[in-house]
Motif scaffolding. Structure first.
Motif, PDB file in Angstrom:
ATOM      1  N   LYS A  64       0.840  -1.203   0.000  1.00  0.00           N
ATOM      2  CA  LYS A  64       0.000   0.000   0.000  1.00  0.00           C
ATOM      3  C   LYS A  64       0.872   1.248   0.000  1.00  0.00           C
ATOM      4  O   LYS A  64       1.841   1.350   0.752  1.00  0.00           O
ATOM      5  CB  LYS A  64      -0.926  -0.001   1.215  1.00  0.00           C
ATOM      6  N   GLY A  65       0.516   2.199  -0.860  1.00  0.00           N
ATOM      7  CA  GLY A  65       1.259   3.439  -0.953  1.00  0.00           C
ATOM      8  C   GLY A  65       2.453   3.380  -1.887  1.00  0.00           C
ATOM      9  O   GLY A  65       3.039   4.414  -2.206  1.00  0.00           O
ATOM     10  N   ARG A  66       2.823   2.170  -2.318  1.00  0.00           N
ATOM     11  CA  ARG A  66       3.971   2.037  -3.226  1.00  0.00           C
ATOM     12  C   ARG A  66       3.561   1.490  -4.592  1.00  0.00           C
ATOM     13  O   ARG A  66       4.163   1.835  -5.608  1.00  0.00           O
ATOM     14  CB  ARG A  66       5.021   1.101  -2.609  1.00  0.00           C
ATOM     15  N   PHE A  67       2.583   0.620  -4.610  1.00  0.00           N
ATOM     16  CA  PHE A  67       2.136  -0.009  -5.859  1.00  0.00           C
ATOM     17  C   PHE A  67       0.769   0.526  -6.244  1.00  0.00           C
ATOM     18  O   PHE A  67      -0.060   0.832  -5.384  1.00  0.00           O
ATOM     19  CB  PHE A  67       2.023  -1.522  -5.686  1.00  0.00           C
ATOM     20  N   THR A  68       0.544   0.612  -7.557  1.00  0.00           N
ATOM     21  CA  THR A  68      -0.750   1.046  -8.067  1.00  0.00           C
ATOM     22  C   THR A  68      -1.203   0.113  -9.174  1.00  0.00           C
ATOM     23  O   THR A  68      -0.449  -0.122 -10.128  1.00  0.00           O
ATOM     24  CB  THR A  68      -0.668   2.479  -8.619  1.00  0.00           C
TER      25      THR A  68
END
Length: 118
Positions: A64-68
């Motif tokens: 979470k917060g690094r991958f999209t």
């Protein structure tokens, strides 16, 4: 049947980025959701990210917060943008989809290796 083909894996240094792609193909199918899972040596396969046809997403806590995750419904393709990669992200990344051909079921790709060096 639905075939999934992943691309974009490779070797990257910690802190770097990679973008994975997964394209679904086949005859007369409908996709409800697509996602990415990963499996590191000696560990269980775990959810990375998932997106529904309606655009709802969910992520594994460690990314979470690094991958999209994003998707293109017209192309039956899903993408995973991975930023701020860490050595612990090293794993084989598998694409999957929940699709209807003659029945609803899950399909898996062959996997693509992501290696993050420290």
């Amino acid at each position: 049947q639905v075939q999934l083909v992943e691309s974009g894996g490779g070797l990257v240094q910690a802190g770097g980025s990679l973008r994975l792609s997964c394209a679904a193909s086949g005859n007369s199918f409908s996709i409800n959701a697509m996602g990415w899972y990963r499996q590191a040596p000696g560990k269980q396969r775990e959810l990375v990210a998932r997106i529904t046809a309606g655009g709802s997403t969910n992520y594994g806590d460690s990314v979470k917060g690094r991958f999209t995750i994003s998707g293109d419904n017209t192309e039956n393709t899903v993408y995973l943008q991975m930023n701020s990669l860490k050595p612990e992200d090293t794993a084989v990344y598998f694409c999957n989809c929940y699709a209807f051909v003659t029945t609803w079921r899950i399909y898996w790709g062959q996997g693509t290796q992501v290696t993050v060096s420290s």
